[in-house]
Design a protein around this motif. Structure first.
Motif, short mmCIF file in Angstrom:
data_model
loop_
_atom_site.label_atom_id
_atom_site.label_comp_id
_atom_site.label_asym_id
_atom_site.label_seq_id
_atom_site.Cartn_x
_atom_site.Cartn_y
_atom_site.Cartn_z
N ASN A 44 34.90 65.27 58.18
CA ASN A 44 35.34 64.92 59.53
C ASN A 44 36.79 65.35 59.78
O ASN A 44 37.61 64.56 60.24
CB ASN A 44 35.19 63.42 59.80
CG ASN A 44 33.79 62.93 59.55
OD1 ASN A 44 33.53 62.29 58.54
ND2 ASN A 44 32.86 63.26 60.43
N GLU A 65 32.61 70.36 58.67
CA GLU A 65 31.14 70.35 58.75
C GLU A 65 30.58 71.67 59.26
O GLU A 65 31.01 72.16 60.31
CB GLU A 65 30.65 69.21 59.65
CG GLU A 65 30.69 67.85 59.01
CD GLU A 65 32.09 67.31 58.85
OE1 GLU A 65 32.35 66.63 57.85
OE2 GLU A 65 32.95 67.59 59.71
N ARG A 145 35.50 68.87 68.47
CA ARG A 145 35.49 67.41 68.63
C ARG A 145 34.24 66.96 69.37
O ARG A 145 33.61 65.96 69.01
CB ARG A 145 36.75 66.96 69.36
CG ARG A 145 38.02 67.17 68.55
CD ARG A 145 39.25 66.78 69.35
NE ARG A 145 39.27 65.35 69.56
CZ ARG A 145 39.75 64.76 70.66
NH1 ARG A 145 40.25 65.49 71.64
NH2 ARG A 145 39.74 63.46 70.78
N GLU A 148 31.22 67.23 67.02
CA GLU A 148 31.20 66.14 66.02
C GLU A 148 30.65 64.86 66.62
O GLU A 148 29.85 64.16 66.00
CB GLU A 148 32.61 65.92 65.47
CG GLU A 148 32.71 64.85 64.42
CD GLU A 148 32.12 65.24 63.07
OE1 GLU A 148 31.80 64.33 62.29
OE2 GLU A 148 31.97 66.44 62.80
N HIS A 152 27.22 63.78 65.03
CA HIS A 152 27.42 62.74 64.01
C HIS A 152 27.95 61.42 64.58
O HIS A 152 28.16 60.48 63.81
CB HIS A 152 28.37 63.24 62.92
CG HIS A 152 27.94 64.51 62.27
ND1 HIS A 152 26.83 64.60 61.45
CD2 HIS A 152 28.44 65.77 62.33
CE1 HIS A 152 26.69 65.85 61.03
NE2 HIS A 152 27.66 66.58 61.55
N LYS A 154 30.89 60.68 65.42
CA LYS A 154 32.16 60.38 64.75
C LYS A 154 33.29 61.12 65.43
O LYS A 154 33.08 62.09 66.16
CB LYS A 154 32.11 60.77 63.27
CG LYS A 154 31.13 59.95 62.45
CD LYS A 154 31.16 60.38 61.00
CE LYS A 154 30.17 59.56 60.17
NZ LYS A 154 30.13 60.01 58.77
N LEU A 156 36.61 63.43 64.93
CA LEU A 156 37.26 64.31 63.96
C LEU A 156 38.73 63.97 63.82
O LEU A 156 39.43 63.76 64.82
CB LEU A 156 37.13 65.77 64.40
CG LEU A 156 35.82 66.49 64.09
CD1 LEU A 156 35.80 67.85 64.76
CD2 LEU A 156 35.63 66.66 62.60
#
Length: 198
Positions: A44, A65, A145, A148, A152, A154, A156
């Protein structure tokens, strides 16, 4: 002896499986020393490296990732009017760090992997920080960003890795780009040095 050989092979296998290959950083940034040590996360994470390329300041980009890299490439292609084949997307997904403008990215991805080290990476254009609509570095950070979050759920983290001899205005430009995205907390990568003796 048999038991010792078994243990030795188990340890050897463990170290081989947990070892990470050293990533060749095209920025060749020699980071400044620091007396404190906080490890940079392995996941991340966006890393923006700032160094010299062909005699001028250059920014290089990395995200941890692979699926985020591929999704960010797709979105960048949509914005900048470029299309990438599945093979090019896969090659980009396994490219840990790069520093080429969008206009040369297809040439970069079409280069034979054995020759990539010799490809002239001139850096990602950061442009004018007041006009983020024409700023490739801003877009790479933003698209990564967004990818992500979508893939996920999440956020970054961001780290800046700058050469110790780098001029402050170039680093400040990257910080301003992060500020335009509401990113005011980020890591600064340094090397560890011994604390002075008292």
């Amino acid at each position: 002896m048999t038991a010792m050989c078994d243990v030795a092979f188990l340890l050897l296998t463990f170290f081989i499986l947990t070892a990470k290959p050293k990533v060749d950083d095209p920025s060749h940034a020699t980071v400044p020393p620091s007396t404190s040590y906080i490890p940079v996360p392995d996941a991340n994470m966006i890393t923006i490296s700032i160094g010299q390329a062909f005699g001028k300041d250059a920014a290089f980009f990395s995200v941890t990732e692979q699926d985020v890299r591929k999704e960010a490439l797709t979105e960048m292609g949509k914005k900048w009017g470029a299309s990438f084949t599945p093979e090019e997307q896969q090659r980009f997904a396994v490219t840990p760090v790069f520093g080429v403008p969008m206009s040369r990215l297809k040439s970069f991805l079409d280069t034979d992997p054995a020759q990539l080290k010799d490809f002239p990476q001139t850096g990602i254009p950061a442009g004018d920080t007041t006009n983020v609509n024409n700023n490739e570095l801003y877009d790479w950070i933003h698209m990564s960003r967004q990818a992500e979050i979508a893939l996920h759920s999440k956020i970054l983290n961001v780290a800046i890795k700058a050469d110790h001899a780098e001029a402050y205005p170039e680093i400040n430009k990257v910080i301003a780009i992060l500020g335009k995205q509401g990113l005011f907390k980020f890591e600064l990568i340094t090397s560890l040095k011994a604390a002075p003796k008292k």
